[in-house]
Design an enzyme around this catalytic site. Structure first.
Site, mmCIF file in Angstrom:
data_model
loop_
_atom_site.group_PDB
_atom_site.id
_atom_site.type_symbol
_atom_site.label_atom_id
_atom_site.label_comp_id
_atom_site.label_asym_id
_atom_site.label_seq_id
_atom_site.Cartn_x
_atom_site.Cartn_y
_atom_site.Cartn_z
ATOM 1 N N GLU A 317 0.820 -1.207 0.000
ATOM 2 C CA GLU A 317 0.000 0.000 0.000
ATOM 3 C C GLU A 317 0.859 1.264 0.000
ATOM 4 O OE1 GLU A 317 -2.745 -0.639 3.284
ATOM 5 O OE2 GLU A 317 -4.004 -1.909 2.023
ATOM 6 N N ASP A 391 -8.208 -9.139 4.222
ATOM 7 C CA ASP A 391 -7.991 -7.997 5.110
ATOM 8 C C ASP A 391 -9.092 -7.856 6.155
ATOM 9 O OD1 ASP A 391 -7.043 -5.687 6.207
ATOM 10 O OD2 ASP A 391 -7.649 -4.366 4.570
ATOM 11 N N GLU A 419 -12.641 -2.361 11.996
ATOM 12 C CA GLU A 419 -12.609 -1.574 10.760
ATOM 13 C C GLU A 419 -13.726 -1.984 9.793
ATOM 14 O OE1 GLU A 419 -8.851 -1.940 8.795
ATOM 15 O OE2 GLU A 419 -9.547 -1.012 6.949
#
Ligand code: GCV
Length: 705
Positions: A317, A391, A419
């Protein structure tokens, strides 16, 4: 002189054993703000009477700061729970003394001669045992180290907080894993990446001169559940975190945490030698770079002698890494490892990498990159692997790297900050999700090769074992935003200490400590928690669907097909079309199943045997595919989304029924969030079904309201 009143050493007290049931009747409960977490030390109902006899006096030998903490904790906790001052006496003995010590700091403990038992519990474990000392019945909390004694003291208090017997006990505990670490994704500007409970706990504008009382409160909470370290900054690391001024700030925090056994770790930016050190390169094979890391490590250990090590997100990322210089992840990790080795520090190298040139399927990339490097890492490197291959989705199969690395320690990374699980707005207890992961059988060496065993070095011997948690506290008064999100911090600590604990027993003890000791209410809350994760999966991403979100990872966005990378969109994963839905990762598809050991691979590959909870993760199915329930896939999807929304509404109703059983403030604050959750669950159901319905061209089942 000492008699063991409990009989055989190692007799453990079962979680539901002989607990005093009803609490003494409570009138109007005073409002609470959640700041005390699970360390409220409320009167433990009927058990208080026997506890008063068994815990009349506290004797903590030793003069260190840790011993002072143990003394204060035991004194204030027992005094609060038992409704009268419990005395502290460093010299005396009387019936009902709680003795805490190590063979090094306590002649009493030394004389007990529990050498073999203490040897078995290692540096951080402890023995708690009822004994007769100089004719006095006593409870002894013994360990080889003062930190172990601290853990034992918190364990003893947990028994009292949860109404369990403390008479004739014989408990031996040793943590299953060495590294039990919090991972904060906190930035130097005070924001937290994926943080939902306010700004960062670390006050960079005040450190190192001014120390917020929350630093010690934080370390105390961590110690109470056996957490022994924390990475304080984001893995998307600012190189300046390694600058001298930042290191002095980190050192001040480390000084506060040391007596609690919480070690400092830092996320390191791989390009720091260039960005901070102004070298021309950060190539790990360049001698000047290796020297820079060595000097930096020496500087850090000069300030923080027990520094734990570096966590690194490399070539992921947008973060710099060794591949930028044509080097491998092993070569990158090793240069840092060599710098830390003389100080006994570790490198935790993340396997959260998914370079597009490795494979078209994001879920396959980390395995492909890391298995070929097995055996090339220095002994003080561990590869840190997220629980699933994508993820932190609401449900993923376990990451195939667990059990696959024969020569490299693999530690697990889980996420408490929710998240992708409703953030701090939805009530989702993750103990069940983590147990599903830990109990997954990798079949690496026959049946029973669970992820928990792989992590603990019981499949292949491992010099480093551990589990870390991307964690959730921030500056909000209640630490985690949602009162129930505290349970995820708690569950992480308990599972990292003992992955064999059940999600249910953890939920039970957390509820008793956090809300009430009244059995009926505990049972209701426990059930709410136990079903909450499946509820969330049902109304967001059932049947193996994943990543149906957009940028903020909160709201439904299955139509999301525009992002800088294809594997950041939703359509990349669900692949819905008029023919069907799902990602074909079978042997006839992109063969991701082959990353698992044969029995697991075959199970996932065979649509008849693949657990339906992973169906669309591994298989692409026609809308009329017949499910085990007899429904078509489309009907099943409708049913799951409807069920999830109904379950969320039921959660709200159940909580409403507890008005008066929980203090008004916390009851109201949870109720407010449940209202959001109920509305969101309906939105998820409606938007997802409408969107997928535009492909399936089938009517939404009439049961969906
Ligand atoms: C810290 C996901 C998150 C990112 C996070 C990343 C990681 O992609 O959305 O915020 O970055 O995981 O784990 O490194």
């Amino acid at each position: 002189m000492a008699t063991n009143l409990a009989g055989a050493a190692g007799l453990c007290v079962g979680v539901y054993s002989a607990r005093s049931n009803a609490a003494e009747p409570q009138a109007q409960l005073p409002d609470e703000d959640g700041y005390k977490l699970w360390l409220r030390y409320m009167p433990p109902g009927n058990a208080a009477k026997s506890y008063r006899r068994i815990a009349r006096q506290i004797r903590v030998d030793g003069t260190s700061a840790t011993c002072g903490i143990i003394r204060d904790e035991l004194r204030s906790a027992t005094t609060a729970m038992l409704g009268g001052a419990v005395s502290v006496n460093e010299n005396g003995l009387m019936d009902g003394t709680v003795i805490v010590g190590t063979p090094g700091n306590s002649p009493l403990v030394r004389d007990l001669n529990w050498t073999a038992d203490l040897r078995a519990v290692g540096d951080e474990g402890f023995v708690i045992r009822s004994a007769r000392i100089a004719e006095h019945p006593a409870n002894v909390i013994a360990s080889n180290t003062e930190i172990g004694a601290l853990y034992g003291s918190f364990h003893f208090l947990r028994l009292m907080q949860t109404g369990r017997p403390i008479e004739r006990i014989g408990i031996t505990e040793r943590p299953a894993l060495q590294l039990r670490l919090m991972n904060h994704w906190d930035n130097p500007n005070g924001t937290i990446e994926r943080g939902y409970a306010g700004r960062s706990l670390w006050q960079w504008n005040e450190l190192p001169g001014k120390l917020s009382p929350r630093y010690a409160a934080y370390a105390r909470a961590c110690a109470s559940i056996g957490i022994n370290g924390a990475v304080i900054n984001n893995v998307n690391a600012d190189a300046r975190m390694l600058a001298p001024e930042s290191l002095r700030q980190a050192a001040a925090l480390a000084d506060v945490w040391r007596p609690y056994g919480v070690r400092m770790y830092l996320s390191a930016n791989f390009a720091a030698p260039a960005r901070l050190g102004r070298l021309a390169t950060a190539d790990p094979l360049d001698q000047s770079v290796a020297d820079w890391w060595k000097v930096k490590a020496d500087e850090i250990y000069g300030l923080i002698p027990d520094f734990g090590g570096f966590l690194v997100k490399a070539n992921s990322e947008g973060q710099p890494g060794p591949k930028t210089y044509g080097r491998t992840h092993a070569e990158g990790a090793n240069v840092l490892a060599d710098a830390l080795a003389p100080h006994k520090g570790n490198v935790l190298w993340r396997a959260f990498v998914y370079d597009e040139d490795v494979d078209p399927d994001r879920a396959k990339r980390a395995y492909l990159e890391f298995t070929r490097l097995d055996g090339q890492f220095r002994p003080n490197v561990a590869v840190q692997v997220k629980n699933g291959p994508v993820d932190f989705q609401p449900r993923e199969p376990f990451h195939p790297l667990f059990g696959a690395m024969k020569h490299t320690p693999v530690i697990a990374e889980i996420q408490a900050t929710q998240e992708y699980l409703g953030q701090a707005k939805h009530l989702v207890y993750l103990g069940t999700m983590w147990k599903e992961f830990l109990d997954s059988d990798t079949r690496a060496k026959g049946s029973g090769s669970t992820v928990a065993k792989a992590m603990a070095g019981q499949i292949y011997p491992s010099a480093i074992t551990g589990m870390v948690c991307v964690t959730n506290p921030g500056l909000d008064t209640n630490w985690c935003g949602h009162h129930f999100s505290q349970s995820n911090w708690y569950a992480f600590g308990r599972l990292a200490w003992n992955p064999e604990l059940s999600a249910e027993e953890i939920a039970d003890e957390w509820t008793r400590m956090t809300f009430t000791s009244e059995d009926k209410t505990v049972a209701i809350i426990r059930e709410m928690m136990m079903s909450s994760r499946e509820t969330y999966v049902n109304y967001t991403m059932p049947l193996g669907l994943h990543h149906l979100i957009g940028g903020d990872h909160y709201a439904p966005m299955p139509w999301n097909n525009r992002a800088p990378r294809a594997d950041w969109t939703a359509t990349y994963y669900h692949r819905a079309s008029a023919d069907g839905i799902g990602f074909d990762r079978t042997k006839r598809g992109d063969r991701a199943v082959e990353q698992y050991f044969p029995p697991v691979c075959d199970m996932f590959d065979d649509i008849a045997r693949c657990p339906e909870q992973y169906l669309l993760w591994f298989h692409r199915c026609a809308w009329d595919y017949r499910m085990k329930s007899g429904r078509t896939l489309w009907e099943e999807l409708c049913a799951k989304y409807q069920q999830g929304a109904e379950q969320a509404a039921a959660l709200q109703k159940t909580w409403q029924s507890l008005a008066g059983k929980i203090d008004t403030r916390r009851h109201r604050e949870v109720a407010e969030r449940l209202a959001i959750q109920v509305a969101d669950s309906a939105k998820w159901r409606d938007q997802i079904l409408e969107y997928f319905g535009s492909f399936s061209k089938r009517p939404i089942s009439p049961s969906v309201r």
